[in-house]
Design a protein around this motif. Structure first.
Motif, PDB file in Angstrom:
ATOM      1  N   PHE A   1       0.980  -1.137   0.109  1.00 43.22           N
ATOM      2  CA  PHE A   1      -0.009   0.021   0.110  1.00 43.22           C
ATOM      3  C   PHE A   1       0.726   1.435  -0.017  1.00 43.22           C
ATOM      4  CE2 PHE A   1      -2.051   3.230   2.498  1.00 43.22           C
ATOM      5  CZ  PHE A   1      -3.034   3.729   1.771  1.00 43.22           C
ATOM      6  N   SER A   2       1.832   1.324   0.866  1.00 45.11           N
ATOM      7  CA  SER A   2       2.754   2.450   0.963  1.00 45.11           C
ATOM      8  C   SER A   2       3.404   2.634  -0.467  1.00 45.11           C
ATOM      9  CB  SER A   2       3.701   2.196   1.906  1.00 45.11           C
ATOM     10  OG  SER A   2       4.828   3.032   1.846  1.00 45.11           O
ATOM     11  N   LYS A   3       4.050   1.484  -0.905  1.00 48.46           N
ATOM     12  CA  LYS A   3       4.566   1.757  -2.101  1.00 48.46           C
ATOM     13  C   LYS A   3       3.555   2.297  -3.598  1.00 48.46           C
ATOM     14  CE  LYS A   3       6.663  -0.850  -6.058  1.00 48.46           C
ATOM     15  NZ  LYS A   3       7.467  -2.156  -6.591  1.00 48.46           N
ATOM     16  N   LYS A   4       2.479   1.696  -3.414  1.00 46.43           N
ATOM     17  CA  LYS A   4       1.224   2.322  -4.732  1.00 46.43           C
ATOM     18  C   LYS A   4       1.045   3.762  -4.112  1.00 46.43           C
ATOM     19  CE  LYS A   4      -3.345   1.332  -5.641  1.00 46.43           C
ATOM     20  NZ  LYS A   4      -4.577   0.344  -5.490  1.00 46.43           N
ATOM     21  N   VAL A   5       0.658   4.176  -2.668  1.00 48.88           N
ATOM     22  CA  VAL A   5       0.335   5.469  -2.582  1.00 48.88           C
ATOM     23  C   VAL A   5       1.552   6.662  -2.723  1.00 48.88           C
ATOM     24  CG1 VAL A   5      -0.361   7.099  -0.596  1.00 48.88           C
ATOM     25  CG2 VAL A   5      -1.147   4.795  -1.001  1.00 48.88           C
ATOM     26  N   CYS A   6       2.789   6.091  -2.607  1.00 44.71           N
ATOM     27  CA  CYS A   6       3.925   6.786  -2.678  1.00 44.71           C
ATOM     28  C   CYS A   6       4.094   7.036  -4.227  1.00 44.71           C
ATOM     29  CB  CYS A   6       5.254   6.294  -2.306  1.00 44.71           C
ATOM     30  SG  CYS A   6       5.314   6.757  -0.351  1.00 44.71           S
ATOM     31  N   HIS A   7       3.785   6.277  -5.019  1.00 47.53           N
ATOM     32  CA  HIS A   7       4.034   6.125  -6.709  1.00 47.53           C
ATOM     33  C   HIS A   7       2.908   7.071  -7.154  1.00 47.53           C
ATOM     34  CE1 HIS A   7       6.203   2.182  -7.694  1.00 47.53           C
ATOM     35  NE2 HIS A   7       6.750   3.043  -6.954  1.00 47.53           N
ATOM     36  N   LYS A   8       1.797   7.338  -6.532  1.00 44.92           N
ATOM     37  CA  LYS A   8       0.661   8.117  -7.066  1.00 44.92           C
ATOM     38  C   LYS A   8       0.775   9.438  -6.501  1.00 44.92           C
ATOM     39  CE  LYS A   8      -3.451   8.983  -8.402  1.00 44.92           C
ATOM     40  NZ  LYS A   8      -3.844   8.869  -9.723  1.00 44.92           N
ATOM     41  N   PHE A   9       1.115   9.407  -5.213  1.00 43.50           N
ATOM     42  CA  PHE A   9       1.256  11.141  -4.747  1.00 43.50           C
ATOM     43  C   PHE A   9       2.769  11.729  -4.573  1.00 43.50           C
ATOM     44  CE2 PHE A   9      -2.752   9.639  -3.311  1.00 43.50           C
ATOM     45  CZ  PHE A   9      -3.519  10.733  -3.159  1.00 43.50           C
ATOM     46  N   ILE A  10       3.720  11.024  -4.664  1.00 38.63           N
ATOM     47  CA  ILE A  10       5.177  11.298  -4.747  1.00 38.63           C
ATOM     48  C   ILE A  10       5.731  11.153  -6.219  1.00 38.63           C
ATOM     49  CG2 ILE A  10       7.695  11.050  -3.532  1.00 38.63           C
ATOM     50  CD1 ILE A  10       6.196  10.161  -1.289  1.00 38.63           C
ATOM     51  N   GLY A  11       5.620   9.994  -6.882  1.00 38.29           N
ATOM     52  CA  GLY A  11       6.174   9.838  -7.796  1.00 38.29           C
ATOM     53  C   GLY A  11       6.959   8.675  -7.957  1.00 38.29           C
ATOM     54  N   GLU A  12       7.246   8.005  -9.230  1.00 43.01           N
ATOM     55  CA  GLU A  12       8.021   6.713  -9.109  1.00 43.01           C
ATOM     56  C   GLU A  12       9.543   7.107  -9.322  1.00 43.01           C
ATOM     57  OE1 GLU A  12       6.568   3.743 -11.683  1.00 43.01           O
ATOM     58  OE2 GLU A  12       4.471   4.575 -11.788  1.00 43.01           O
ATOM     59  N   PRO A  13      10.157   6.283  -8.339  1.00 45.60           N
ATOM     60  CA  PRO A  13      11.554   6.713  -8.404  1.00 45.60           C
ATOM     61  C   PRO A  13      12.441   5.922  -9.714  1.00 45.60           C
ATOM     62  CG  PRO A  13      11.014   4.975  -6.710  1.00 45.60           C
ATOM     63  CD  PRO A  13       9.978   5.481  -7.501  1.00 45.60           C
ATOM     64  N   LYS A  14      13.574   6.298 -10.058  1.00 42.77           N
ATOM     65  CA  LYS A  14      14.364   5.748 -11.082  1.00 42.77           C
ATOM     66  C   LYS A  14      15.616   4.699 -10.576  1.00 42.77           C
ATOM     67  CE  LYS A  14      13.464   9.259 -14.487  1.00 42.77           C
ATOM     68  NZ  LYS A  14      12.085   8.973 -14.547  1.00 42.77           N
ATOM     69  N   CYS A  15      15.307   4.312  -9.207  1.00 39.05           N
ATOM     70  CA  CYS A  15      16.240   3.347  -8.608  1.00 39.05           C
ATOM     71  C   CYS A  15      15.639   2.057  -8.188  1.00 39.05           C
ATOM     72  CB  CYS A  15      16.851   4.264  -7.475  1.00 39.05           C
ATOM     73  SG  CYS A  15      15.625   4.808  -6.184  1.00 39.05           S
ATOM     74  N   PRO A  16      16.361   1.350  -7.770  1.00 36.19           N
ATOM     75  CA  PRO A  16      15.759  -0.002  -7.310  1.00 36.19           C
ATOM     76  C   PRO A  16      14.658   0.163  -6.123  1.00 36.19           C
ATOM     77  CG  PRO A  16      18.028  -0.362  -7.725  1.00 36.19           C
ATOM     78  CD  PRO A  16      17.717   1.014  -7.747  1.00 36.19           C
ATOM     79  N   GLU A  17      13.801  -0.570  -5.982  1.00 35.86           N
ATOM     80  CA  GLU A  17      12.538  -0.626  -4.920  1.00 35.86           C
ATOM     81  C   GLU A  17      12.425  -1.973  -4.486  1.00 35.86           C
ATOM     82  OE1 GLU A  17       9.201   2.300  -6.278  1.00 35.86           O
ATOM     83  OE2 GLU A  17       9.906   1.023  -7.981  1.00 35.86           O
ATOM     84  N   ALA A  18      12.243  -1.939  -3.115  1.00 39.50           N
ATOM     85  CA  ALA A  18      11.881  -3.230  -2.313  1.00 39.50           C
ATOM     86  C   ALA A  18      10.882  -3.066  -1.309  1.00 39.50           C
ATOM     87  CB  ALA A  18      12.805  -3.669  -1.740  1.00 39.50           C
ATOM     88  N   ILE A  19      10.135  -4.060  -0.845  1.00 40.40           N
ATOM     89  CA  ILE A  19       9.317  -3.983   0.402  1.00 40.40           C
ATOM     90  C   ILE A  19       9.814  -4.542   1.501  1.00 40.40           C
ATOM     91  CG2 ILE A  19       6.911  -4.284   1.120  1.00 40.40           C
ATOM     92  CD1 ILE A  19       5.869  -3.983  -1.711  1.00 40.40           C
ATOM     93  N   ILE A  20       9.832  -3.905   2.511  1.00 38.31           N
ATOM     94  CA  ILE A  20      10.231  -4.651   3.645  1.00 38.31           C
ATOM     95  C   ILE A  20       9.173  -4.308   4.688  1.00 38.31           C
ATOM     96  CG2 ILE A  20      11.973  -5.404   5.410  1.00 38.31           C
ATOM     97  CD1 ILE A  20      14.150  -4.375   3.614  1.00 38.31           C
TER      98      ILE A  20
END
Length: 188
Positions: free
Chosen positions: A96-115
């Motif tokens: 959920f955090s990743k989805k909301v961050c992509h929508k409201f902050i933007g998608e990063p151009k670096c590797p991402e992970a969920i912990i």
């Protein structure tokens, strides 16, 4: 390998618990945890940059983006975006955090992970089920109620559902929500 993580003792938040479990797990893998005054291989900061990076690579750990329209959420998210733009990697606390961050902050151009924050399994070993007179028990919990937790909406939806023999149990600090208009025999 040296990883810079600023320790915060007695931190009772999700991010605090996350770091309290992450640090010993990394140390068991042979990682040396250092403070910001020591040059490290990796720097891990939470939410945004709080101090200048003194490491080869920088990782930001993010919870959900700010979404409360009663706050200047664009300005608050812009601060996070500046950190995301400069990070070499992003760790999210949940899908959920990743989805909301992509929508409201933007998608990063670096590797991402969920912990996930996770929980200490030892805490649950000796727990006993609660005894309740209600057939259906609903739970909501948090360390404190912030606007994103939508306590008023949760209570309103629970009341509107009108589920027979049900109870809503709220755990955590609820600040001004101890008001009588939110109380009912089946809201604890």
């Amino acid at each position: 390998m040296k990883v810079c993580i600023e320790r915060k003792e007695n931190c009772k938040t999700g991010k605090g618990f996350f770091l309290q479990r992450l640090i010993p797990a990394l140390e068991r893998q042979g990682v040396t945890i250092v403070g910001r005054d020591v040059h490290a291989d990796i720097d891990l900061q939470v939410g945004k940059y709080h101090y200048p990076v003194n490491a080869e690579k920088s990782i930001i750990r993010l919870g959900p983006a700010h979404v409360d329209t009663k706050q200047d959420y664009r300005k608050l998210n812009k601060i996070k975006w500046r950190s995301v733009k400069h990070a070499d990697g992003i760790v999210y606390q949940s899908k959920f955090s990743k989805k909301v961050c992509h929508k409201f902050i933007g998608e990063p151009k670096c590797p991402e992970a969920i912990i996930f924050n996770g929980a200490d399994p030892a805490f649950y070993r000796d727990l006993q089920p609660i005894s309740t007179e209600f057939e259906h028990n609903f739970f909501a919990s948090t360390r404190r109620w912030v606007p994103q937790k939508r306590i008023k909406a949760i209570i309103k939806a629970f009341k509107k559902a009108c589920i027979p023999n049900s109870c809503l149990r709220i755990a955590g600090e609820i600040l001004d929500y101890e008001d009588r208009k939110f109380s009912a025999d089946n809201i604890i």
